[in-house]
Design a protein around this motif. Sequence first.
Motif, PDB file in Angstrom:
ATOM      1  N   PHE A   6      42.415  -7.966   2.526  1.00 36.88           N
ATOM      2  CA  PHE A   6      43.352  -8.160   3.633  1.00 36.88           C
ATOM      3  C   PHE A   6      43.783  -6.817   4.202  1.00 36.88           C
ATOM      4  O   PHE A   6      43.605  -5.764   3.585  1.00 36.88           O
ATOM      5  CB  PHE A   6      44.579  -8.955   3.160  1.00 36.88           C
ATOM      6  CG  PHE A   6      45.524  -8.180   2.282  1.00 36.88           C
ATOM      7  CD1 PHE A   6      46.688  -7.617   2.797  1.00 36.88           C
ATOM      8  CD2 PHE A   6      45.251  -8.004   0.928  1.00 36.88           C
ATOM      9  CE1 PHE A   6      47.563  -6.903   1.981  1.00 36.88           C
ATOM     10  CE2 PHE A   6      46.119  -7.295   0.111  1.00 36.88           C
ATOM     11  CZ  PHE A   6      47.281  -6.746   0.635  1.00 36.88           C
ATOM     12  N   GLY A   7      44.367  -6.870   5.387  1.00 38.79           N
ATOM     13  CA  GLY A   7      44.870  -5.649   5.979  1.00 38.79           C
ATOM     14  C   GLY A   7      45.316  -5.842   7.402  1.00 38.79           C
ATOM     15  O   GLY A   7      45.194  -6.928   7.976  1.00 38.79           O
ATOM     16  N   THR A   8      45.839  -4.762   7.972  1.00 35.67           N
ATOM     17  CA  THR A   8      46.244  -4.739   9.363  1.00 35.67           C
ATOM     18  C   THR A   8      45.223  -3.896  10.121  1.00 35.67           C
ATOM     19  O   THR A   8      45.117  -2.697   9.905  1.00 35.67           O
ATOM     20  CB  THR A   8      47.666  -4.175   9.517  1.00 35.67           C
ATOM     21  OG1 THR A   8      47.932  -3.910  10.897  1.00 35.67           O
ATOM     22  CG2 THR A   8      47.885  -2.912   8.697  1.00 35.67           C
ATOM     23  N   TRP A   9      44.442  -4.539  10.982  1.00 34.69           N
ATOM     24  CA  TRP A   9      43.326  -3.884  11.659  1.00 34.69           C
ATOM     25  C   TRP A   9      43.522  -3.926  13.172  1.00 34.69           C
ATOM     26  O   TRP A   9      44.063  -4.891  13.703  1.00 34.69           O
ATOM     27  CB  TRP A   9      42.012  -4.573  11.324  1.00 34.69           C
ATOM     28  CG  TRP A   9      41.626  -4.511   9.880  1.00 34.69           C
ATOM     29  CD1 TRP A   9      42.322  -3.933   8.852  1.00 34.69           C
ATOM     30  CD2 TRP A   9      40.450  -5.059   9.295  1.00 34.69           C
ATOM     31  NE1 TRP A   9      41.646  -4.079   7.668  1.00 34.69           N
ATOM     32  CE2 TRP A   9      40.489  -4.770   7.915  1.00 34.69           C
ATOM     33  CE3 TRP A   9      39.360  -5.765   9.802  1.00 34.69           C
ATOM     34  CZ2 TRP A   9      39.487  -5.162   7.036  1.00 34.69           C
ATOM     35  CZ3 TRP A   9      38.360  -6.148   8.950  1.00 34.69           C
ATOM     36  CH2 TRP A   9      38.413  -5.848   7.572  1.00 34.69           C
ATOM     37  N   ALA A  10      43.044  -2.882  13.844  1.00 33.10           N
ATOM     38  CA  ALA A  10      43.237  -2.804  15.289  1.00 33.10           C
ATOM     39  C   ALA A  10      41.963  -2.439  16.042  1.00 33.10           C
ATOM     40  O   ALA A  10      42.007  -2.215  17.240  1.00 33.10           O
ATOM     41  CB  ALA A  10      44.322  -1.774  15.615  1.00 33.10           C
ATOM     42  N   ARG A  11      40.799  -2.369  15.343  1.00 31.60           N
ATOM     43  CA  ARG A  11      39.558  -1.934  15.986  1.00 31.60           C
ATOM     44  C   ARG A  11      38.474  -2.981  15.775  1.00 31.60           C
ATOM     45  O   ARG A  11      37.621  -2.841  14.887  1.00 31.60           O
ATOM     46  CB  ARG A  11      39.118  -0.583  15.408  1.00 31.60           C
ATOM     47  CG  ARG A  11      40.107   0.547  15.660  1.00 31.60           C
ATOM     48  CD  ARG A  11      39.722   1.782  14.872  1.00 31.60           C
ATOM     49  NE  ARG A  11      39.909   1.597  13.453  1.00 31.60           N
ATOM     50  CZ  ARG A  11      40.625   2.398  12.677  1.00 31.60           C
ATOM     51  NH1 ARG A  11      41.237   3.441  13.193  1.00 31.60           N
ATOM     52  NH2 ARG A  11      40.733   2.177  11.390  1.00 31.60           N
ATOM     53  N   PRO A  12      38.489  -4.077  16.544  1.00 32.06           N
ATOM     54  CA  PRO A  12      37.506  -5.149  16.339  1.00 32.06           C
ATOM     55  C   PRO A  12      36.057  -4.688  16.407  1.00 32.06           C
ATOM     56  O   PRO A  12      35.191  -5.315  15.786  1.00 32.06           O
ATOM     57  CB  PRO A  12      37.834  -6.132  17.470  1.00 32.06           C
ATOM     58  CG  PRO A  12      39.274  -5.888  17.785  1.00 32.06           C
ATOM     59  CD  PRO A  12      39.473  -4.419  17.599  1.00 32.06           C
TER      60      PRO A  12
END
Length: 239
Positions: A6-12
């Motif tokens: 899991f994580g917080t991602w911002a670069r699809p």
Amino acid sequence: MKVSVFGTWARPQNWPKFFAHLSSNTIDYEVVIAGPNKPTFTLPPNVNFIHVDPDPGLCWCAQIAAESCVGETMIIAGDDMIFSSFALDNMYRRYTQENDYKFMVHPRWGTGPDNDLTETNSYLLDIPNSKLRYGFPLFSRQLFVELGGYDRRFNAGPYDADFQLRAYAQGSRFAYTHDAFVAEDIMLTPGGLYGGAWYKYNGYDEVQKLLWGRWYSNEQHYDSMLLSEPRTPFEPIRR
């Protein structure tokens, strides 16, 4: 489900490459992502994307992702990371050997000769006796729930370190496994290691003021000792 990544991602644009690095694993696993940027492609069936808008910050998005995990164990990761083949299989196997839900397993950290954690020099992933360490462990979801997740005062990087220190204070143990490796392509982050979200959310200031202020005998890096108990109380994220 054995493992939730899991994580917080911002670069699809990086996600298909990340998914491919996990595809060798044979155990049941999922990937849970929380972030502000929606992908424009179809996600694999074992990937759960949670759109968070407006963006509350790294720590809060990580908590949102963690609360949606269903795996027996969890490991936080960024979308710029590279996993060695069968890394989840090997970490989970090491976790089950202890028969202790408070036990945490760290993979090894693969780096190149210039300490630039990029895919081009991640060949050290293949060295079975590497002693390089990695900060994000595999841990049980039960442990995460019992500890209340992350502290609401953090926003950038130190929230994961604070979680581990609280786990150790409650009797958690850890070990490094020699057959699982992780590398990170920090150049995918604008501005390198000290740019991007770390800079935007004042990660260095949080290390100084929140992490050191809570866990060390004084707030300075030098002449300071790690405490067995935090100096300030835990404040859970409540939404």
